[in-house]
Design an enzyme around this catalytic site. Structure first.
Site, PDB file in Angstrom:
ATOM      1  N   THR A  35       0.663  -1.078  -0.128  1.00 15.05           N
ATOM      2  CA  THR A  35       0.064  -0.069  -0.057  1.00 15.05           C
ATOM      3  C   THR A  35       0.870   1.538  -0.022  1.00 15.05           C
ATOM      4  O   THR A  35       0.353   2.422  -0.352  1.00 15.05           O
ATOM      5  CB  THR A  35      -0.848   0.076   1.293  1.00 15.05           C
ATOM      6  OG1 THR A  35       0.258  -0.272   2.407  1.00 15.05           O
ATOM      7  CG2 THR A  35      -2.279  -1.246   1.256  1.00 15.05           C
ATOM      8  N   ASP A  36       1.984   1.087   0.240  1.00 13.93           N
ATOM      9  CA  ASP A  36       2.811   2.306   0.487  1.00 13.93           C
ATOM     10  C   ASP A  36       3.293   3.229  -0.964  1.00 13.93           C
ATOM     11  O   ASP A  36       3.368   4.327  -0.759  1.00 13.93           O
ATOM     12  CB  ASP A  36       3.984   2.017   1.421  1.00 13.93           C
ATOM     13  CG  ASP A  36       5.194   1.314   0.825  1.00 13.93           C
ATOM     14  OD1 ASP A  36       4.967   0.413  -0.169  1.00 13.93           O
ATOM     15  OD2 ASP A  36       6.082   1.253   1.475  1.00 13.93           O
ATOM     16  N   ALA A 126      15.531 -10.871   4.166  1.00 12.83           N
ATOM     17  CA  ALA A 126      14.604 -12.017   4.860  1.00 12.83           C
ATOM     18  C   ALA A 126      13.215 -10.970   4.725  1.00 12.83           C
ATOM     19  O   ALA A 126      12.501 -11.577   5.345  1.00 12.83           O
ATOM     20  CB  ALA A 126      15.009 -12.161   6.115  1.00 12.83           C
ATOM     21  N   GLY A 127      13.242  -9.894   4.216  1.00 12.02           N
ATOM     22  CA  GLY A 127      11.842  -8.914   4.127  1.00 12.02           C
ATOM     23  C   GLY A 127      12.015  -8.336   5.506  1.00 12.02           C
ATOM     24  O   GLY A 127      10.621  -7.973   6.066  1.00 12.02           O
ATOM     25  N   SER A 129      13.830  -5.741   6.354  1.00 13.15           N
ATOM     26  CA  SER A 129      14.400  -4.531   6.274  1.00 13.15           C
ATOM     27  C   SER A 129      15.894  -4.060   6.636  1.00 13.15           C
ATOM     28  O   SER A 129      16.121  -2.840   7.521  1.00 13.15           O
ATOM     29  CB  SER A 129      13.437  -3.441   6.616  1.00 13.15           C
ATOM     30  OG  SER A 129      13.221  -2.543   5.769  1.00 13.15           O
ATOM     31  N   SER A 130      16.747  -4.891   6.638  1.00 15.10           N
ATOM     32  CA  SER A 130      18.051  -4.750   7.027  1.00 15.10           C
ATOM     33  C   SER A 130      18.491  -3.628   6.153  1.00 15.10           C
ATOM     34  O   SER A 130      19.446  -2.659   6.694  1.00 15.10           O
ATOM     35  CB  SER A 130      19.158  -5.865   6.759  1.00 15.10           C
ATOM     36  OG  SER A 130      19.352  -6.030   5.150  1.00 15.10           O
ATOM     37  N   SER A 131      18.157  -3.315   5.092  1.00 18.68           N
ATOM     38  CA  SER A 131      18.523  -1.902   4.356  1.00 18.68           C
ATOM     39  C   SER A 131      18.102  -0.810   4.776  1.00 18.68           C
ATOM     40  O   SER A 131      19.043   0.111   4.923  1.00 18.68           O
ATOM     41  CB  SER A 131      18.066  -2.322   2.760  1.00 18.68           C
ATOM     42  OG  SER A 131      16.870  -2.311   2.788  1.00 18.68           O
ATOM     43  N   ASP A 175       9.574   1.339   5.273  1.00 21.30           N
ATOM     44  CA  ASP A 175      10.742   0.794   5.833  1.00 21.30           C
ATOM     45  C   ASP A 175      11.615   1.448   6.726  1.00 21.30           C
ATOM     46  O   ASP A 175      11.691   1.441   7.849  1.00 21.30           O
ATOM     47  CB  ASP A 175      11.700  -0.283   5.101  1.00 21.30           C
ATOM     48  CG  ASP A 175      10.848  -1.190   4.317  1.00 21.30           C
ATOM     49  OD1 ASP A 175       9.578  -1.544   4.582  1.00 21.30           O
ATOM     50  OD2 ASP A 175      11.681  -1.855   3.387  1.00 21.30           O
ATOM     51  N   TYR A 227       7.859  -7.258  -8.452  1.00 23.28           N
ATOM     52  CA  TYR A 227       7.562  -6.113  -7.628  1.00 23.28           C
ATOM     53  C   TYR A 227       7.089  -4.507  -8.587  1.00 23.28           C
ATOM     54  O   TYR A 227       6.213  -4.043  -8.320  1.00 23.28           O
ATOM     55  CB  TYR A 227       8.776  -5.668  -6.659  1.00 23.28           C
ATOM     56  CG  TYR A 227       8.561  -4.317  -5.695  1.00 23.28           C
ATOM     57  CD1 TYR A 227       7.850  -4.547  -4.613  1.00 23.28           C
ATOM     58  CD2 TYR A 227       8.650  -2.976  -6.326  1.00 23.28           C
ATOM     59  CE1 TYR A 227       7.646  -3.481  -3.643  1.00 23.28           C
ATOM     60  CE2 TYR A 227       8.660  -2.116  -5.377  1.00 23.28           C
ATOM     61  CZ  TYR A 227       8.306  -2.129  -4.118  1.00 23.28           C
ATOM     62  OH  TYR A 227       7.967  -1.064  -3.226  1.00 23.28           O
TER      63      TYR A 227
HETATM   64  P1  ADP Z   1      16.074  -6.672   3.347  1.00 20.04           P
HETATM   65  O1  ADP Z   1      15.985  -5.029   3.307  1.00 20.04           O
HETATM   66  O2  ADP Z   1      14.768  -7.324   3.395  1.00 20.04           O
HETATM   67  O3  ADP Z   1      17.039  -7.219   4.333  1.00 20.04           O
HETATM   68  P2  ADP Z   1      17.415  -6.018   0.873  1.00 20.04           P
HETATM   69  O4  ADP Z   1      17.920  -6.521  -0.231  1.00 20.04           O
HETATM   70  O5  ADP Z   1      16.627  -4.614   0.632  1.00 20.04           O
HETATM   71  O6  ADP Z   1      16.917  -6.795   1.755  1.00 20.04           O
HETATM   72  O7  ADP Z   1      18.834  -5.411   1.577  1.00 20.04           O
HETATM   73  C1  ADP Z   1      19.798  -6.151   1.984  1.00 20.04           C
HETATM   74  C2  ADP Z   1      21.203  -5.761   1.616  1.00 20.04           C
HETATM   75  O8  ADP Z   1      21.518  -4.509   2.347  1.00 20.04           O
HETATM   76  C3  ADP Z   1      22.395  -6.631   1.575  1.00 20.04           C
HETATM   77  O9  ADP Z   1      22.506  -7.465   0.386  1.00 20.04           O
HETATM   78  C4  ADP Z   1      23.424  -5.644   1.774  1.00 20.04           C
HETATM   79  O10 ADP Z   1      23.806  -5.004   0.388  1.00 20.04           O
HETATM   80  C5  ADP Z   1      22.751  -4.594   2.521  1.00 20.04           C
HETATM   81  N1  ADP Z   1      23.136  -4.781   3.894  1.00 20.04           N
HETATM   82  C6  ADP Z   1      22.139  -4.580   5.004  1.00 20.04           C
HETATM   83  N2  ADP Z   1      22.804  -4.963   6.094  1.00 20.04           N
HETATM   84  C7  ADP Z   1      23.988  -4.890   6.072  1.00 20.04           C
HETATM   85  C8  ADP Z   1      25.176  -5.081   6.849  1.00 20.04           C
HETATM   86  N3  ADP Z   1      25.083  -5.037   8.108  1.00 20.04           N
HETATM   87  N4  ADP Z   1      26.292  -4.919   6.443  1.00 20.04           N
HETATM   88  C9  ADP Z   1      26.524  -4.737   5.143  1.00 20.04           C
HETATM   89  N5  ADP Z   1      25.441  -4.786   4.211  1.00 20.04           N
HETATM   90  C10 ADP Z   1      24.244  -4.760   4.573  1.00 20.04           C
HETATM   91 MG    MG Z   2      15.390  -3.834   2.187  1.00 21.73          MG
END
Ligand code: ADP
Ligand code: MG
Length: 387
Positions: A35-36, A126-127, A129-131, A175, A227
């Protein structure tokens, strides 16, 4: 990873203590999926999993980056020149933090360089939001250190711009806002049109409930392209209906809107998902605000059916989590995030969670799927300075 460890890692790398240490969490979305980018409603909450960054300023136009999560050839300190930052020129992880620096500078903020060392407990890809956790921790650190005076929602916007324009990933605003603005014990009700937000009490433990995240550990290869297709389809639906965004189609005008779309079955399905999903967010907000936490379960499950049948972004692994959990007595379950893999959430009575988790693991083994990662999500704090 603790702040102290990251502080020590910084000192070992760069030979001096950092000026400070900041942390920003990953998130799961309780309800409000896809929705965002339709100007609609979302309702994420922050995870205890976070990215922690130790940062010091530099004044020589140099950005040095290091992630403890990367070993071997991908590891090591990466040194970039701020003047050479160029959108979509970098395909590695450094594009995320460099993109934030680029976005800040492009908006006129005087960032003159930094040394950064970070470590994350957010599972990557893993969805969860590490990014965004990575972007937001850098934005908050630089905002504090350079005294930029930006508010949380402004930092989220700049981080989204970094991801959209610099990294080149077409994501919405959820996110980054979740990571920047969430509060412990709450879910964040966010209107993605005007970024107005409300903290909604979501104290599971007090209600005798628990929420599991099941990371399926699959990411189906075509997910980015799919997407993009959904986004384009939603824009087409809005254009055909003569509205700015699907957010503007009222729930009680849905039948009429679908009739106007005629026999374009695909667009009809996309529109139906977005319009009903916005209404599900509003229902969940109302239920939580009136203390009926258990009653959100069926709404979550409805949301999964809509993503599976109308938006068509689920996959066998996600469906198996949801079906198994519901059969084993969960109150509700749904896929969360972009789809085609990633994670699902399961809401259950506290006493039943262990049995449920086991049932899901057994179902995955029986189906010959990769073993999932199952963990409990407790609504945690948003980004903050930790030392
Ligand atoms: P999500 O946000 O769901 O985890 P994304 O594909 O949007 O997946 O983001 C993952 C990417 O973000 C990784 O492939 C890497 O490039 C970057 N990233 C996230 N956390 C780290 C980290 N701690 N160190 C280095 N790269 C990271
Ligand atoms: Mg992401």
């Amino acid at each position: 990873m603790g702040a102290q460890q990251v502080r020590e890692g910084f000192a070992a790398l760069y030979g001096a203590a950092p000026e400070g240490v900041w942390s920003a969490p990953g998130r799961v979305n309780l309800i409000g999926e896809h929705t965002d980018y339709n100007d609609g409603f979302v309702m994420p909450f922050a995870l205890p999993h976070a990215t922690t960054a130790a940062v010091s300023r530099r004044d020589d136009g140099v950005l040095r980056l290091h992630s403890a999560n990367l070993a071997g050839d991908a590891g090591g300190v990466v040194e970039l020149s701020l003047d050479a930052l160029e959108p979509q020129s970098d395909r590695s992880w450094t594009a995320y933090p460099a993109g934030v620096v680029w976005a800040l500078r492009e908006a006129g903020h005087p960032v003159t360089g930094a040394d950064i060392h970070l470590a994350s407990t957010v599972p990557s890809g893993a969805g969860l939001s590490s990014s965004a956790a990575l972007e937001v921790v850098i934005a908050l650190a630089l905002n504090d250190l350079f005294g930029l005076g930006l508010q949380r929602w402004q930092l989220a916007r700049l981080c989204q711009r970094a991801e959209n324009v610099y990294v080149g990933a077409p994501t919405g605003i959820m996110d980054q806002t979740a990571s920047a603005c969430c509060e412990a014990g709450h879910a964040l009700f966010l209107d993605t049109r005007d970024l107005s937000q409300r903290q909604i009490p979501f104290d599971l433990a007090a209600e005798g409930l628990r929420l599991l995240v099941v990371d399926t550990r699959v990411k189906h290869a075509h997910s980015d392209g799919e997407y993009g297709k959904r986004r384009v389809g939603c824009e087409k639906g809005a254009a055909l209906l003569g509205v700015d965004a699907l957010r503007d189609v009222p729930y009680d005008g849905l039948d009429e809107a679908l009739a106007r779309l005629g026999d374009d079955e695909e667009v009809r399905r996309l529109v139906r998902h977005v319009v009903t999903e916005d209404q599900r967010v509003e229902r969940v907000v109302a239920l939580l605000e009136s203390g009926e936490t258990r009653a959100i379960g069926p709404v979550l499950t409805e949301g999964h059916a809509s993503l599976r049948d109308d938006f068509r972004i689920s996959c066998p692994e996600l469906d198996l989590v949801v079906d198994t959990a519901l059969a084993a007595g969960a109150l509700g379950a749904r896929m969360t995030g972009g789809g085609f893999g990633g994670s699902a959430i399961v809401l259950a009575e506290a006493a039943e969670v262990d049995t449920l988790g086991k049932a899901v693991e057994e179902a995955f083994a029986a189906a010959d799927f990769t073993a999932p990662r199952v963990f409990e999500a407790v609504p945690a704090a948003g980004a903050r300075r930790v030392s």
